[in-house]
Design an enzyme around this catalytic site. Structure first.
Site, short mmCIF file in Angstrom:
data_model
loop_
_atom_site.label_atom_id
_atom_site.label_comp_id
_atom_site.label_asym_id
_atom_site.label_seq_id
_atom_site.Cartn_x
_atom_site.Cartn_y
_atom_site.Cartn_z
N HIS A 39 31.12 32.41 42.39
CA HIS A 39 30.55 32.82 41.24
C HIS A 39 29.04 32.70 41.07
O HIS A 39 28.46 31.51 41.14
CB HIS A 39 31.33 31.91 40.18
CG HIS A 39 31.21 32.31 38.74
ND1 HIS A 39 31.12 31.33 37.73
CD2 HIS A 39 30.95 33.28 38.10
CE1 HIS A 39 30.82 31.88 36.60
NE2 HIS A 39 30.54 33.11 36.67
N SER A 77 34.36 35.49 36.33
CA SER A 77 33.86 34.41 35.40
C SER A 77 34.89 33.19 35.09
O SER A 77 34.50 31.81 34.57
CB SER A 77 33.20 34.91 34.23
OG SER A 77 32.42 36.01 34.44
N ASN A 137 30.76 27.79 32.57
CA ASN A 137 31.65 28.37 31.29
C ASN A 137 32.49 27.37 30.77
O ASN A 137 32.38 27.38 29.50
CB ASN A 137 32.54 29.47 31.86
CG ASN A 137 31.41 30.60 32.14
OD1 ASN A 137 30.38 30.73 31.61
ND2 ASN A 137 32.00 31.53 32.78
N GLU A 153 29.05 28.84 42.12
CA GLU A 153 29.99 28.12 42.19
C GLU A 153 31.03 28.69 43.12
O GLU A 153 31.49 29.84 43.20
CB GLU A 153 30.85 28.03 40.79
CG GLU A 153 30.17 27.30 39.67
CD GLU A 153 30.68 27.41 38.25
OE1 GLU A 153 30.48 26.59 37.43
OE2 GLU A 153 31.33 28.42 37.86
P1 NAI Z 1 30.03 45.74 35.09
O1 NAI Z 1 30.65 46.66 33.87
O2 NAI Z 1 28.61 45.70 35.09
O3 NAI Z 1 30.41 46.48 36.39
C1 NAI Z 1 31.78 46.48 36.87
C2 NAI Z 1 31.90 47.33 37.90
O4 NAI Z 1 33.11 47.83 38.60
C3 NAI Z 1 31.61 48.91 37.55
O5 NAI Z 1 30.32 49.56 38.17
C4 NAI Z 1 32.78 49.57 37.49
O6 NAI Z 1 32.61 51.03 38.02
C5 NAI Z 1 33.43 48.78 38.82
N1 NAI Z 1 34.88 48.96 38.94
C6 NAI Z 1 35.46 49.43 40.00
N2 NAI Z 1 36.64 49.38 40.15
C7 NAI Z 1 36.85 49.55 38.76
C8 NAI Z 1 38.30 49.74 37.89
N3 NAI Z 1 39.41 50.04 38.51
N4 NAI Z 1 38.12 49.82 36.76
C9 NAI Z 1 36.98 49.58 36.03
N5 NAI Z 1 35.92 49.30 36.81
C10 NAI Z 1 35.81 49.44 38.02
O7 NAI Z 1 30.53 44.36 35.16
P2 NAI Z 1 29.75 42.93 35.43
O8 NAI Z 1 29.16 42.29 34.45
O9 NAI Z 1 28.80 43.17 36.92
O10 NAI Z 1 31.03 41.95 35.74
C11 NAI Z 1 31.65 42.05 36.99
C12 NAI Z 1 32.42 40.82 37.30
O11 NAI Z 1 31.40 39.74 37.43
C13 NAI Z 1 33.23 40.54 36.32
O12 NAI Z 1 34.68 39.72 37.14
C14 NAI Z 1 32.74 39.47 35.57
O13 NAI Z 1 33.27 38.55 34.90
C15 NAI Z 1 31.91 38.78 36.71
N6 NAI Z 1 30.60 38.03 36.15
C16 NAI Z 1 29.75 38.76 35.15
C17 NAI Z 1 28.55 38.22 34.87
C18 NAI Z 1 27.56 38.89 33.79
O14 NAI Z 1 26.71 38.05 33.30
N7 NAI Z 1 27.74 40.03 33.73
C19 NAI Z 1 28.24 36.75 35.36
C20 NAI Z 1 29.06 36.27 36.45
C21 NAI Z 1 30.24 36.77 36.44
#
Ligand code: NAI
Length: 288
Positions: A143, A122, A194, A155
């Protein structure tokens, strides 16, 4: 012969975003390899896809056969080596620079030389993440917005060394995914959305701290006055209040500018464990 297949997309991380992007790619006809740390996380991602498509079926927007075909395009795995034949890998693991860099370094060793690695970060520096690889020209930001199956924007973000060819490929794949991509020409914190949104959150919180209006009325003012679908407090609760604060802290660190300092009332909320809808309460209470 080169075994990289542009129609095979690898997704690393099966959480909110990774699972959603994997679903989107499968719906768009791509072959998808979805990786996460364990089977439970992967199964949950498949369950979410199933649930969403069952709703579409009940509304008459999809058939059972289309659902089955979509799911058949997704392979789940806990073996990162399975990504080998992907032409593009989109990383969507936790928002932590060191964790992402380690993942990029591993992917760099596994993938074919001309495969592209994109990050769904993000706010983090694409250039810093790309440094972990020997293919900095083939690393970029991609993104998506939550939920990626629905939100139209992508993006496409250039790191310092991202090639024109990489940008063009990602713009084209984004369109194949049914999205409207825009090019972010420089690697700048928070990219565009953002960078515009976070100061609006901060200003909304300050209005409440100053006693000018309640969160409800700020939300009402923004939705009715600016024609936004959600006000800043509702949106923070939806996205996760803690995620908003991480981005503020990152901007503050990068720009060294008080404009981005996280307001105290936001820190208090987070310390109390009110992280938004996901914990049952954030700016608003969802338990009652
Ligand atoms: P989330 O917490 O739902 O999922 C992250 C996943 O990564 C988990 O399933 C986890 O098991 C996995 N993972 C794999 N290797 C890992 C490690 N070494 N340590 C920890 N977790 C590990 O997160 P989310 O919300 O899907 O975000 C993922 C990315 O997308 C981040 O970079 C976030 O900034 C970005 N993002 C999130 C948005 C949102 O609205 N949630 C929107 C746009 C981007």
């Amino acid at each position: 012969m080169n075994i990289v297949d542009k129609r095979v997309i690898g997704i690393v991380g099966a959480g909110t975003m990774g699972g959603g992007i994997a679903h989107l790619a499968a719906l768009s006809g791509f072959t998808v390899i979805l990786w996460d740390l364990n089977e439970t996380l992967l199964n949950k991602a498949i369950d979410r896809m199933n649930g969403m498509m069952n709703k579409s079926i009940s509304k008459g927007k999809m058939t059972e056969a289309e659902k089955d075909e979509t799911l058949a395009r997704v392979t789940t795995t806990t073996e990162l080596g399975q990504m080998e034949r992907a032409g593009l890998v989109i990383e969507a693991i936790v928002e932590d620079l060191d964790v992402k860099k380690e993942m990029f370094s591993r992917l760099d060793d596994i993938l074919q030389p001309d495969a592209i690695i994109a990050t769904n970060t993000s706010s983090m520096s694409i250039t810093a993440i790309a440094e972990a690889t020997k293919r900095q020209d083939r690393v970029a930001g991609m993104h998506f917005f939550n939920p990626p199956q629905i939100m139209k924007l992508v993006e496409v973000v250039r790191g310092y060394k991202t090639s024109d060819d990489t940008v063009a490929t990602l713009m084209s794949i984004s369109r194949d995914l049914g999205k409207e991509p825009i090019e972010v020409k420089k690697d700048s914190p928070g990219f565009i959305v953002n960078r515009v949104m976070i100061p609006q959150f901060i200003e909304a919180i300050r209005l409440v701290e100053e006693g000018v209006a309640s969160p409800e009325d700020v939300d009402k003012a923004v939705t009715l006055g600016l024609n936004y679908p959600m006000g800043p407090f509702t949106l923070q609760d939806f996205a996760g209040v803690d995620i908003g604060m991480h981005v503020m802290d990152y901007f503050y660190e990068e720009f060294k500018d008080d404009r981005f300092a996280a307001p105290l009332s936001l820190k208090r909320l987070i310390r109390a464990g009110r992280l938004g809808k996901k914990t049952g309460a954030g700016w608003y209470d969802y338990n009652s």
